[in-house]
Design a protein around this motif. Structure first.
Motif, PDB file in Angstrom:
ATOM      1  N   PRO A  34      -0.892   2.152  -3.050  1.00 51.85           N
ATOM      2  CA  PRO A  34      -1.161   1.559  -1.735  1.00 51.85           C
ATOM      3  C   PRO A  34      -2.519   2.006  -1.211  1.00 51.85           C
ATOM      4  O   PRO A  34      -3.083   2.988  -1.697  1.00 51.85           O
ATOM      5  CB  PRO A  34      -0.021   2.089  -0.862  1.00 51.85           C
ATOM      6  N   PRO A  35      -3.054   1.307  -0.222  1.00 48.32           N
ATOM      7  CA  PRO A  35      -4.357   1.689   0.344  1.00 48.32           C
ATOM      8  C   PRO A  35      -4.342   3.136   0.851  1.00 48.32           C
ATOM      9  O   PRO A  35      -3.295   3.677   1.210  1.00 48.32           O
ATOM     10  CB  PRO A  35      -4.541   0.705   1.507  1.00 48.32           C
ATOM     11  N   ASP A  43       4.957   1.015   3.940  1.00 47.14           N
ATOM     12  CA  ASP A  43       4.253   1.587   5.099  1.00 47.14           C
ATOM     13  C   ASP A  43       3.053   0.722   5.473  1.00 47.14           C
ATOM     14  O   ASP A  43       2.823   0.425   6.641  1.00 47.14           O
ATOM     15  CB  ASP A  43       3.780   3.016   4.803  1.00 47.14           C
ATOM     16  N   TYR A  44       2.286   0.314   4.486  1.00 52.77           N
ATOM     17  CA  TYR A  44       1.120  -0.539   4.734  1.00 52.77           C
ATOM     18  C   TYR A  44       1.554  -1.895   5.294  1.00 52.77           C
ATOM     19  O   TYR A  44       0.977  -2.398   6.263  1.00 52.77           O
ATOM     20  CB  TYR A  44       0.321  -0.721   3.443  1.00 52.77           C
TER      21      TYR A  44
END
Length: 144
Positions: A34-35, A43-44
């Motif tokens: 994820p980022p 979460d993102y």
């Protein structure tokens, strides 16, 4: 003339993450991290506007050789046969019964993931055997 360095294959679909994870299992691909700043993709995703949540998902070859696959949510369902399809090269270099046995074993593995067999095309004078399949959203692909 400019040479293309990378190719991404994009799938229109109803459930991007579900279809991406199916193709990860088919090809041995992985979901990218994820980022930065997010522990998980969920979460993102929760930080996005509601209409953007679950709108896209990607996976890639962990060795960096194969193309990145991107899955984007679209409102319409699949209506007709694909104009482009993925060929899963499970029987490279094999011929005859040996090839067909390898393809049938891969067919069974993919059916356990939710794929469906559309038809088995047996070898003839010009072509070796291949199996036409459908992924979990009905997109055609071949085992060859």
């Amino acid at each position: 003339m400019v040479s293309v360095k990378q190719v991404q294959i994009t799938f229109d679909c109803a459930k991007p993450e579900r279809l991406a994870r199916f193709w990860c299992a088919v090809l041995g691909y992985v979901v990218p991290s994820p980022p930065d700043g997010f522990a998980t993709w969920d979460d993102y995703n929760r930080t996005l506007a509601p209409e953007k949540q679950d709108a896209g998902f990607a996976c890639s070859d962990p060795n960096g050789v194969g193309p990145r696959l991107y899955f984007q949510r679209v409102p319409e369902g699949k209506v007709v046969k694909n104009r482009v399809h993925v060929c899963v090269r499970a029987g490279i270099g094999l011929v005859g019964e040996e090839r067909l046995a390898v393809l049938q074993a891969e067919r069974a593995r993919l059916e356990a993931l939710g794929a469906a067999c559309e038809r088995v095309m047996l070898a003839d004078e010009e072509n070796e055997s291949c199996i036409v399949m459908q992924d979990i959203e009905g997109n055609e692909f071949c085992l060859d």
